[in-house]
Write a protein that holds these residues in place. Structure first.
Motif, PDB file in Angstrom:
ATOM      1  N   GLY A  22     -17.190  -5.636   2.676  1.00 20.11           N
ATOM      2  CA  GLY A  22     -15.998  -6.493   2.307  1.00 20.11           C
ATOM      3  C   GLY A  22     -16.302  -7.931   2.210  1.00 20.11           C
ATOM      4  O   GLY A  22     -15.946  -8.887   1.842  1.00 20.11           O
TER       5      GLY A  22
ATOM      6  N   MET B 265       0.803  -1.299  -0.078  1.00 21.43           N
ATOM      7  CA  MET B 265       0.022  -0.086   0.230  1.00 21.43           C
ATOM      8  C   MET B 265       0.809   1.011  -0.185  1.00 21.43           C
ATOM      9  O   MET B 265       1.669   1.354   0.740  1.00 21.43           O
TER      10      MET B 265
ATOM     11  N   LEU C 223     -15.010  -2.939  -4.790  1.00 24.99           N
ATOM     12  CA  LEU C 223     -13.647  -2.124  -5.094  1.00 24.99           C
ATOM     13  C   LEU C 223     -14.003  -0.586  -5.514  1.00 24.99           C
ATOM     14  O   LEU C 223     -12.895  -0.046  -5.833  1.00 24.99           O
TER      15      LEU C 223
ATOM     16  N   ARG D 187     -11.877   5.122  -0.994  1.00 25.17           N
ATOM     17  CA  ARG D 187     -11.034   4.990   0.238  1.00 25.17           C
ATOM     18  C   ARG D 187      -9.804   3.914   0.234  1.00 25.17           C
ATOM     19  O   ARG D 187      -8.943   3.993   0.879  1.00 25.17           O
ATOM     20  N   PHE D 188     -10.195   2.885  -0.757  1.00 26.83           N
ATOM     21  CA  PHE D 188      -9.184   1.816  -1.005  1.00 26.83           C
ATOM     22  C   PHE D 188      -7.795   2.473  -1.591  1.00 26.83           C
ATOM     23  O   PHE D 188      -6.778   1.781  -1.165  1.00 26.83           O
ATOM     24  N   TYR D 189      -7.803   3.479  -2.444  1.00 25.62           N
ATOM     25  CA  TYR D 189      -7.071   4.169  -3.203  1.00 25.62           C
ATOM     26  C   TYR D 189      -6.403   5.340  -2.602  1.00 25.62           C
ATOM     27  O   TYR D 189      -5.343   5.660  -3.237  1.00 25.62           O
TER      28      TYR D 189
ATOM     29  N   ASN E 132     -14.448   1.930  -4.586  1.00 22.73           N
ATOM     30  CA  ASN E 132     -14.679   2.693  -3.116  1.00 22.73           C
ATOM     31  C   ASN E 132     -13.219   3.480  -3.065  1.00 22.73           C
ATOM     32  O   ASN E 132     -12.294   2.952  -2.692  1.00 22.73           O
TER      33      ASN E 132
ATOM     34  N   ASP F 195     -17.207  -0.537   5.502  1.00 23.54           N
ATOM     35  CA  ASP F 195     -16.247  -1.157   4.125  1.00 23.54           C
ATOM     36  C   ASP F 195     -15.996  -2.492   4.557  1.00 23.54           C
ATOM     37  O   ASP F 195     -16.147  -3.532   3.691  1.00 23.54           O
TER      38      ASP F 195
ATOM     39  N   TYR G 259      -7.058   4.508   2.955  1.00 24.98           N
ATOM     40  CA  TYR G 259      -6.413   3.160   3.610  1.00 24.98           C
ATOM     41  C   TYR G 259      -5.024   3.095   3.823  1.00 24.98           C
ATOM     42  O   TYR G 259      -4.239   2.915   4.511  1.00 24.98           O
TER      43      TYR G 259
ATOM     44  N   GLY H 242      -9.791  -8.198  -6.519  1.00 26.61           N
ATOM     45  CA  GLY H 242      -9.144  -7.430  -5.486  1.00 26.61           C
ATOM     46  C   GLY H 242      -7.422  -7.946  -5.072  1.00 26.61           C
ATOM     47  O   GLY H 242      -7.206  -6.850  -5.277  1.00 26.61           O
TER      48      GLY H 242
END
Ligand SMILES: Cc1cc2nc3c(=O)[nH]c(=O)nc-3n(C[C@H](O)[C@H](O)[C@H](O)COP(=O)(O)OP(=O)(O)OC[C@H]3O[C@@H](n4cnc5c(N)ncnc54)[C@H](O)[C@@H]3O)c2cc1C
Length: 428
Positions: A425, A77, A371, A375-377, A373, A421, A380, A311
């Motif tokens: 998930g 990440m 996916l 916030r994942f990119y 979303n 989230d 987080y 994912g």
């Protein structure tokens, strides 16, 4: 016009797998490919999971030109100024038969085409199919290089945004949210340098996924796969986010920035870029699949939308191989009845429904939504990086308790959103 039993448009994995099976049955099959050779225009990350497709082409895997078997999985990440990685290595993945391999399509597709030709398929390269011929609603052939060629069945294996399926009236041009664009470089390194750099022994390989600031908050991520003496490095970005998110970016500039990250520079240092490619990927999942059969036509592989972002991994190649083989099996059944109508060819859908292909698409039908979303990119990766930075920092003053550091980084509002989230998930 000249007539064949079957015309396959596209010498990718779907088309070549279908041709191989048909030719082995003694069926007259011609594959029409617009590239200079099979694999010339085909892009993948590339990791192929062999277990799902071993049974579909049982006699090819011992000699197939695969690169490294993947024993190491890595997820990173990225924030603008730090990154968090997890590396997983498994002895299980180092046991034969290996479950996944890195591949180079220019090599693999060419080899598979040679197997299909050996079995009796005809391959015509440097020829684009420009139109589909229909008679009373039934597909009866194609137009290529100004010539009309007839067939009992045309199989559209021409990849994502299938021109053939569109011309046959089976699909309408897709929605941007159902597609992503991928860029990839193959960078050669001496084999020993590569193995030392990635901590690999023999033919072991690593598959690495990246998410976060490399796409500047957009849907997508990066990948790195080790081949025998090269790495495949690239990124994928959702087309809707590219159109809608401001300020706009050019994907090739994102890839350039990604290559300059301190996590990447030492991995590719001294390497020689030998291939640069770009391609669209279907990302719509179950909802993005096209109709699969019609009168005189079947659609397989990416042309049908058979690519799945799960994912933690992207899968398309084994769906292409399996759907190509099942299209061939449907044609064999239709020939036994001498009936190439949609109703007979519909057994293709049934074969797919009974196989891992449709089962996986149904199991992961919520993945595109989950996916989708931002916030994942964005959030987080930044949260994880900042938290670890604070936990590992020892300043001149007294050190805060670990629980206080976590509380400082995670507000009540954010923990509630994280919980939401996480619940989302659970659907995947
Ligand atoms: C950047 C990226 C990373 C990916 N990573 C992975 C991964 O790691 N693992 C995985 O399993 N999948 C991955 N995929 C998906 C995978 O590559 C595809 O699902 C797979 O290649 C689909 O195979 P196919 O045979 O259906 O189509 P393709 O491989 O696209 O083949 C289509 C063929 O049709 C030909 N063609 C097109 N139009 C015409 C025409 N009009 N006339 C004649 N020929 C035509 C093309 O030249 C091409 O040879 C990735 C894709 C991309 C773009």
């Amino acid at each position: 016009m000249d007539k064949f039993d079957v015309i396959i448009v596209g010498a990718g994995l779907a088309g070549l797998s279908a041709a191989y099976v048909l030719a082995k049955e003694g069926i007259e099959v011609v594959i029409i490919e617009r590239g200079d050779y099979p694999g010339a225009k085909n892009v993948t990350g590339g990791r192929l999971y062999v277990n799902p497709v071993r049974q579909y082409l049982p006699d090819i895997w011992d000699d197939a030109p695969l690169e490294r078997h993947v024993t190491n999985e890595m997820v990173t990440m990225m924030s603008p100024d730090n990154s968090v990685s997890m590396r997983f290595r498994s002895d299980k993945f180092d046991q034969k038969p290996y479950h996944s391999y890195t591949v180079l399509r220019a090599t693999f597709d060419r080899w598979l085409a040679a197997q299909a030709e050996k079995a009796g398929a005809m391959l015509v390269t440097k020829n684009r199919v420009d139109d589909v011929i229909k008679e009373q609603g039934k597909v009866i052939g194609v137009v290529t290089a100004g010539e009309e060629l007839g067939a009992d069945v045309v199989v559209a294996c021409d990849g994502v945004l299938s021109f053939v399926a569109e011309k046959a009236g089976m699909i309408v041009p897709g929605q941007p949210r159902n597609f992503a664009v991928g860029l990839k470089e193959v960078i050669e390194l001496p084999r020993t340098t590569l193995e030392d750099r990635f901590g690999l022994t023999g033919d072991e390989g690593v598959a690495q996924m990246f998410m976060g600031s490399l796409t500047q908050g957009r849907f997508g991520g990066g990948f790195l796969y080790t081949n025998k003496a090269s790495v495949s490095l690239g990124m994928v970005v959702g087309i809707r986010d590219l159109i809608e998110r401001k300020p706009g970016v050019e994907v090739h500039l994102l890839l350039d920035e990604f290559k300059e990250r301190p996590e990447i520079v030492p991995l590719i240092k001294g390497g020689e870029p030998v291939e640069y490619s770009a391609h669209v990927i279907p990302e719509g999942g179950l909802a993005g699949l096209t109709p699969l059969f019609g009168d005189g036509i079947l659609v397989a592989g990416d042309a049908a939308g058979f690519s799945l972002n799960m994912g933690i991994t992207v899968r398309g190649m084994e769906f292409a191989i399996a759907s190509g083989v099942m299209a061939a099996r449907a044609i064999i059944e239709a020939r036994a009845k001498n009936d190439f109508s949609a109703s007979t060819l519909s057994c293709y859908q049934q074969f797919l429904e009974n196989s891992f292909v449709m089962k996986d698409f149904r199991t992961f039908q919520h993945t595109p939504h989950v996916l989708d979303n931002s916030r994942f990119y964005g959030y987080y990766p930044q949260f994880a990086g900042k938290l670890l930075e604070d936990l590992y920092t020892v300043d001149s003053g007294p050190k805060a308790k670990i629980s206080d550091t976590i509380r400082k980084n995670l507000s009540l509002g954010e923990s509630l959103r994280m919980g939401k989230d996480l619940l989302g998930g659970l659907k995947i």
